[in-house]
Design an enzyme around this catalytic site. Structure first.
Site, short mmCIF file in Angstrom:
data_model
loop_
_atom_site.label_atom_id
_atom_site.label_comp_id
_atom_site.label_asym_id
_atom_site.label_seq_id
_atom_site.Cartn_x
_atom_site.Cartn_y
_atom_site.Cartn_z
N CYS A 166 -9.90 61.41 29.92
CA CYS A 166 -8.71 60.60 30.17
C CYS A 166 -7.72 60.89 29.06
CB CYS A 166 -9.07 59.12 30.28
SG CYS A 166 -9.89 58.45 28.82
N ARG A 184 0.41 60.71 35.33
CA ARG A 184 0.17 61.38 34.04
C ARG A 184 -0.62 62.67 34.26
NH1 ARG A 184 -2.41 57.72 29.74
NH2 ARG A 184 -1.90 59.53 28.44
#
Length: 277
Positions: free
Chosen positions: A234, A177
């Site tokens: 995150c 990601r």
């Protein structure tokens, strides 16, 4: 050095002295009742369930990412309902590599609680030790938790960009990601330019326990996150708290957490996006 972890034997000893608040932060995804259902089916005796979506994040719609910080007054009330007091130890656990527990740990630290620890290995470690289990709910007397001054820092998008340019900004999401590959959660793939990848899930072993402090410190050193001012983000601020916990366990200063994280960063199309390594 802040004591951030506790193991099962240490928790038994602490519980025997009385006056310890235990929080169950099991979490099975946004809008799911699975955590509460798991709590009712079995939990550490005396533990109180705290809901990630309703009590450890703001339900408000708007900027701030998928798990925006709860309002300080709302968080105070949630902790009081859970029996948290400023002068009593708090121990937190989950069943997700301590990632959800780390969110509660970091929020309590952010609001000035000085004696809060995460059960290393969480619910799995408790069950594997053949420790007692309670079912149903728990009666708890509301307490007097009040936010206080703290040296733990929350930053916004501007602060994250500043750290990416002049300090160290860590990205706690899985490496794919970070690179902008296989993004299935947020509508934009990639990372904050200048950030460095340090996935939260690479800081735990197969049993869900955090790696040894010296191993953790080596991981942070390899990312350049020792001598510089450090921040972490995150997807929505939860795994970032886990990396902040790991840094603290490693004996490093607790990194600043970009609470809105990537899901907040991408709400402004003028903010740059990087892909690849």
């Amino acid at each position: 050095m802040t004591v951030a972890l506790i193991d099962v034997p240490e928790l038994h000893a602490l519980l025997a002295t009385g006056g310890t608040t235990v929080l169950d932060i099991r979490y099975s995804g946004p809008g799911s009742a699975g955590g509460r259902e798991a709590y009712v089916a079995g939990h550490i005796p005396g533990a109180v369930f705290v809901d990630m979506d309703d009590e450890l994040a703001s339900p408000a719609v708007g900027p701030g990412g998928r798990h925006p910080l709860p309002d300080a007054q709302d968080f105070q009330e949630a902790m009081r309902r859970a029996g948290v007091s400023n002068d009593r130890p708090v121990v937190i656990y989950d069943d997700w590599f301590s990632i959800a527990a780390a969110r509660a740990w970091w929020l309590l630290r952010l609001h000035g609680h000085r004696d809060v620890r995460v059960l290393d290995g969480g619910w799995r470690a408790w069950r594997e030790s053949s420790s007692p289990v309670a079912t149903g709910g728990e009666e708890v007397s509301p307490s007097d938790f009040t936010p206080a001054r703290t040296d733990v820092e929350a930053i916004d998008a501007e602060g994250a960009a500043h750290l990416a340019a002049g300090g160290v900004l860590l990205d706690a999401r899985p490496a794919n990601r970070f690179r902008g590959e296989d993004e299935t959660v947020d509508p934009v793939a990639g990372h904050i330019p200048g950030a460095r990848s340090l996935p939260a899930l690479e800081l735990v072993d197969a049993s869900g326990r955090l790696l040894a402090p010296d191993v953790l410190r080596h991981r942070f050193e390899a990312a350049g996150a020792v001598a510089n001012r450090v921040g972490v983000y995150c997807g929505s601020g939860i795994q970032a708290a886990h990396v902040a916990l790991a840094a603290t366990v490693a004996g490093l200063p607790t990194p600043a957490v970009y609470a809105g994280s990537w899901s907040d960063w991408i709400t402004d199309p003028s903010r740059p996006v990087a892909t690849g390594e």
